[in-house]
Motif scaffolding. Structure first.
Motif, mmCIF file in Angstrom:
data_model
loop_
_atom_site.group_PDB
_atom_site.id
_atom_site.type_symbol
_atom_site.label_atom_id
_atom_site.label_comp_id
_atom_site.label_asym_id
_atom_site.label_seq_id
_atom_site.Cartn_x
_atom_site.Cartn_y
_atom_site.Cartn_z
ATOM 1 N N GLY A 51 11.435 -16.567 -4.148
ATOM 2 C CA GLY A 51 10.200 -15.967 -4.627
ATOM 3 C C GLY A 51 9.044 -16.926 -4.813
ATOM 4 N N ARG A 52 9.247 -18.200 -4.528
ATOM 5 C CA ARG A 52 8.177 -19.179 -4.759
ATOM 6 C C ARG A 52 6.989 -18.926 -3.836
ATOM 7 N N THR A 53 5.797 -19.014 -4.408
ATOM 8 C CA THR A 53 4.546 -18.897 -3.665
ATOM 9 C C THR A 53 3.836 -20.251 -3.671
ATOM 10 N N GLU A 57 0.583 -15.930 -8.810
ATOM 11 C CA GLU A 57 1.420 -15.632 -9.973
ATOM 12 C C GLU A 57 2.214 -14.360 -9.719
ATOM 13 N N ASP A 58 3.527 -14.451 -9.851
ATOM 14 C CA ASP A 58 4.394 -13.290 -9.725
ATOM 15 C C ASP A 58 4.600 -12.696 -11.112
ATOM 16 N N GLU A 59 4.056 -11.512 -11.335
ATOM 17 C CA GLU A 59 4.143 -10.889 -12.657
ATOM 18 C C GLU A 59 5.550 -10.391 -12.979
ATOM 19 N N LEU A 60 6.403 -10.317 -11.983
ATOM 20 C CA LEU A 60 7.764 -9.830 -12.191
ATOM 21 C C LEU A 60 8.758 -10.958 -12.463
ATOM 22 N N ARG A 61 8.423 -12.173 -12.003
ATOM 23 C CA ARG A 61 9.318 -13.317 -12.180
ATOM 24 C C ARG A 61 8.512 -14.542 -12.590
ATOM 25 N N THR A 94 2.417 -7.659 -0.302
ATOM 26 C CA THR A 94 1.230 -6.809 -0.459
ATOM 27 C C THR A 94 0.579 -6.976 -1.821
ATOM 28 N N TYR A 95 1.348 -7.363 -2.804
ATOM 29 C CA TYR A 95 0.846 -7.525 -4.168
ATOM 30 C C TYR A 95 -0.315 -8.512 -4.234
ATOM 31 N N TYR A 96 -0.286 -9.528 -3.369
ATOM 32 C CA TYR A 96 -1.291 -10.596 -3.445
ATOM 33 C C TYR A 96 -2.516 -10.327 -2.571
ATOM 34 N N HIS A 97 -2.407 -9.426 -1.615
ATOM 35 C CA HIS A 97 -3.539 -9.075 -0.746
ATOM 36 C C HIS A 97 -4.174 -10.329 -0.126
#
Length: 212
Positions: A51-53, A57-61, A94-97
């Protein structure tokens, strides 16, 4: 002993497609590197996280932003002779657009952090494998969408241009490996092997002839 840091996401971690399990070190591309390079006096540090970007910011993790953890990891392993950086797949969600170009800005931020930590550290920037068709389906990973696949296709050119601009070395993982049909997202055993061989060739061609 020289030190190589492999900083990436689940395809650096070695996630087995369609599971939450991890390939053993002899199958992971990073583990293959570690085994093959140790005899040459090179230690490989595996720093893959699912899940690393790059910067999102990942709001779920929690703790998934690469830019938050990279400086700490660089400091804890200092001096690092080479960073192999392969991120961007999760940024396509898609969350980050985010477009490929915006994801590239995240990569540039990470390159700046590496340079700030130690200006002598070399970088091998790797654009990730392509997301497979229909990765967005419920049985695969609905965090992605149709546009995510197109975005992932644009990363190679963006990263290659960034590498040229920053004077770092480049390799496209998608030239050598592809996502497993099991989940359309992760490397299978053959993919890990092919990527490992490509990275080993790159290291030997460039770094052995210079400093290693």
């Amino acid at each position: 002993m020289k030190e190589i840091l492999c900083f990436g996401d689940s395809n650096t971690y070695g996630l087995i497609p369609g599971t939450k399990e991890r390939y053993t070190s002899n199958i992971r591309w990073t583990g293959i590197l570690a085994d093959r390079l140790y005899q040459d006096g090179i230690r490989v540090v595996e720093e893959g996280l699912c899940g690393r970007t790059t910067v999102f910011e990942d709001e779920l993790r929690d703790n998934r932003r690469g830019c938050d953890l990279l400086p700490v990891i660089l400091e804890s392993h200092n001096p690092v002779d080479l960073v192999i950086l392969m991120l961007g797949t999760n940024d396509c969600k898609t969350y980050y657009h985010a477009s490929a170009e915006v994801i590239g800005l995240g990569i540039e931020k990470l390159l700046g952090q590496i340079h700030q930590a130690n200006e002598n550290t070399k970088v091998l920037l790797i654009s990730p494998i392509l997301l497979g068709d229909e990765v967005w389906k419920p049985e695969f990973d609905p965090e992605f969408g149709r546009e995510s696949v197109e975005t992932s296709k644009g990363l190679k050119t963006v990263y290659q241009n960034i590498a040229t601009a920053h004077g770092v070395d480049f390799l496209a993982a998608s030239d050598y490996a592809e996502a497993s049909l099991v989940d359309r997202e992760h490397l299978n055993e053959e993919g890990h092997k092919k990527l490992a061989e490509a990275v080993l060739t790159k290291i030997k061609e460039i770094y052995f002839e210079k400093d290693f």
